[in-house]
Design a protein around this motif. Structure first.
Motif, short mmCIF file in Angstrom:
data_model
loop_
_atom_site.label_atom_id
_atom_site.label_comp_id
_atom_site.label_asym_id
_atom_site.label_seq_id
_atom_site.Cartn_x
_atom_site.Cartn_y
_atom_site.Cartn_z
N LEU A 19 0.90 -1.15 -0.10
CA LEU A 19 0.00 0.02 0.14
C LEU A 19 0.97 1.42 0.05
O LEU A 19 0.79 2.11 -0.78
CB LEU A 19 -0.92 0.01 0.98
CG LEU A 19 -2.00 1.27 1.15
CD1 LEU A 19 -3.02 0.97 -0.15
CD2 LEU A 19 -2.80 1.24 2.58
N ALA A 20 2.05 1.35 0.89
CA ALA A 20 2.82 2.33 0.90
C ALA A 20 3.37 2.36 -0.40
O ALA A 20 3.48 3.61 -1.00
CB ALA A 20 3.93 2.22 1.81
N LEU A 21 3.85 1.50 -1.25
CA LEU A 21 4.35 1.70 -2.57
C LEU A 21 3.23 2.16 -3.57
O LEU A 21 3.87 3.27 -4.34
CB LEU A 21 4.94 0.19 -2.94
CG LEU A 21 5.47 0.16 -4.21
CD1 LEU A 21 6.81 1.04 -4.38
CD2 LEU A 21 6.13 -1.11 -4.69
N ARG A 22 2.19 1.65 -3.25
CA ARG A 22 1.14 2.44 -4.28
C ARG A 22 1.14 3.52 -4.16
O ARG A 22 0.74 4.47 -5.00
CB ARG A 22 -0.09 1.57 -4.32
CG ARG A 22 -1.30 1.76 -5.20
CD ARG A 22 -2.15 0.55 -5.20
NE ARG A 22 -3.29 1.16 -6.39
CZ ARG A 22 -4.04 0.29 -6.62
NH1 ARG A 22 -4.32 -1.07 -5.93
NH2 ARG A 22 -4.99 0.45 -7.54
N PHE A 23 1.05 4.24 -2.99
CA PHE A 23 0.83 5.59 -2.72
C PHE A 23 2.12 6.40 -3.30
O PHE A 23 1.95 7.33 -3.76
CB PHE A 23 0.62 6.03 -1.09
CG PHE A 23 -0.72 6.00 -0.78
CD1 PHE A 23 -1.44 7.24 -0.74
CD2 PHE A 23 -1.36 4.96 -0.59
CE1 PHE A 23 -2.76 7.13 -0.78
CE2 PHE A 23 -2.88 4.99 -0.17
CZ PHE A 23 -3.48 6.25 -0.19
N ALA A 24 3.10 5.87 -2.94
CA ALA A 24 4.49 6.74 -3.34
C ALA A 24 4.76 6.84 -4.89
O ALA A 24 4.95 7.85 -5.63
CB ALA A 24 5.63 5.81 -2.89
N CYS A 25 4.19 5.58 -5.61
CA CYS A 25 4.28 5.64 -7.03
C CYS A 25 3.13 6.71 -7.62
O CYS A 25 3.49 7.28 -8.62
CB CYS A 25 3.86 4.10 -7.50
SG CYS A 25 5.08 2.90 -7.34
N SER A 26 2.07 6.89 -7.11
CA SER A 26 1.19 7.91 -7.44
C SER A 26 1.53 9.28 -6.87
O SER A 26 0.84 10.29 -6.91
CB SER A 26 -0.29 7.52 -6.98
OG SER A 26 -0.16 7.50 -5.62
N ARG A 27 2.94 9.48 -6.21
CA ARG A 27 3.31 10.53 -5.71
C ARG A 27 2.56 11.14 -4.22
O ARG A 27 2.21 12.32 -4.40
CB ARG A 27 3.39 11.60 -6.74
CG ARG A 27 4.35 11.31 -7.90
CD ARG A 27 4.66 12.46 -8.82
NE ARG A 27 5.63 11.98 -9.88
CZ ARG A 27 6.01 12.91 -10.82
NH1 ARG A 27 5.50 14.00 -11.12
NH2 ARG A 27 6.97 12.43 -11.74
N ARG A 28 1.96 10.27 -3.70
CA ARG A 28 1.34 10.64 -2.67
C ARG A 28 1.76 10.06 -1.30
O ARG A 28 2.84 8.98 -1.57
CB ARG A 28 -0.20 10.06 -2.61
CG ARG A 28 -0.79 11.04 -3.68
CD ARG A 28 -2.23 10.20 -3.95
NE ARG A 28 -3.39 10.27 -2.80
CZ ARG A 28 -4.38 9.50 -2.95
NH1 ARG A 28 -4.91 9.01 -3.84
NH2 ARG A 28 -5.09 9.76 -1.80
N ASN A 29 1.63 10.34 -0.02
CA ASN A 29 2.18 9.72 0.93
C ASN A 29 1.04 9.24 2.04
O ASN A 29 0.09 9.96 2.05
CB ASN A 29 3.15 10.50 1.61
CG ASN A 29 2.95 11.57 1.81
OD1 ASN A 29 1.58 12.21 2.07
ND2 ASN A 29 3.91 12.86 2.15
N LEU A 30 1.37 8.30 3.04
CA LEU A 30 0.61 8.02 4.09
C LEU A 30 0.85 9.15 5.06
O LEU A 30 1.72 9.42 5.52
CB LEU A 30 0.73 6.68 4.70
CG LEU A 30 0.73 5.56 3.42
CD1 LEU A 30 1.09 4.01 4.27
CD2 LEU A 30 -0.61 5.40 3.04
#
Length: 211
Positions: free
Chosen positions: A134-145
């Protein structure tokens, strides 16, 4: 439990593109964040308090509650606060598949977009649980948790006056992201004591910065 949990201290070592635990410290900013709302009994009074002290915050809303109380969510936005995504049903994320986790997020994004018109919102996982995928998916979309650096402990069932005194003993510093909740009146009673004191110390209270 401690005000600055060891887990949060460890997460600070991750890139901010993956996990946000602190915000910019300029202007002696403290970032108030509230999970689990909106709540018809507690959120209005909390908003009244924040307005009285010229404080802005980020509200990580549960999607189904925002659907249930859209006027309350709209009031949050109208008064200068920011909406965040806290999943649709607040499930135990570790028990869900990655696809189920993502559907919880996407479903809530649609609800929040209908309220404030923004297409992306910061996401805080329920109970702070997330997978590397999940963290990787957010990072790839230039978003963070969106995490926190300072835990108010307002969910422990202790007296707000006792919790407020504990925060006085170990006060937040500029840039801290405070974890609070608006599904009870505990955080409101704590802040009624602390906001004037913190304001007197020169702190400001903006919402979390946009992406």
């Amino acid at each position: 439990m401690t005000l600055r949990p060891k887990k949060m201290q460890l997460l600070r070592w991750l890139p901010k593109t993956v996990v946000l635990t602190r915000g910019p410290s300029r202007g002696k900013a403290i970032y108030l964040t509230f999970d689990d709302g909106p709540h018809p009994d507690h959120t209005p009074a909390l908003l009244d308090l924040l307005r009285a002290h010229d404080a802005r915050a980020t509200f990580f809303l549960i999607g189904r509650e925002a659907e249930r109380y859209p006027r309350l969510a709209e009031r949050i936005v109208a008064e200068g606060h920011q909406l965040g995504n806290h999943s649709y049903n607040h499930p135990a994320f570790h028990a869900l598949s990655h696809d189920q986790q993502w559907e919880e997020i996407v479903r809530t994004e649609r609800v929040l977009t209908s309220i404030d018109g923004r297409t992306q919102h910061r996401f805080r996982p329920p109970r702070g649980v997330f997978s590397p995928a999940l963290a990787l998916r957010f990072a790839c979309s230039r978003r963070n948790l969106a995490y926190w650096s300072y835990d108010s402990l307002d969910y422990q069932g202790r007296a707000p006056t006792d919790l407020a005194e504990q925060l006085r003993q170990r006060p937040p510093s500029a840039g801290e992201v405070l974890l609070m909740h608006d599904d009870s009146d505990c955080s409101r009673h704590m802040l009624a004591e602390l906001l004037p004191e913190w304001r007197g110390m020169g702190f400001t209270f903006p919402p979390l910065p946009a992406f």
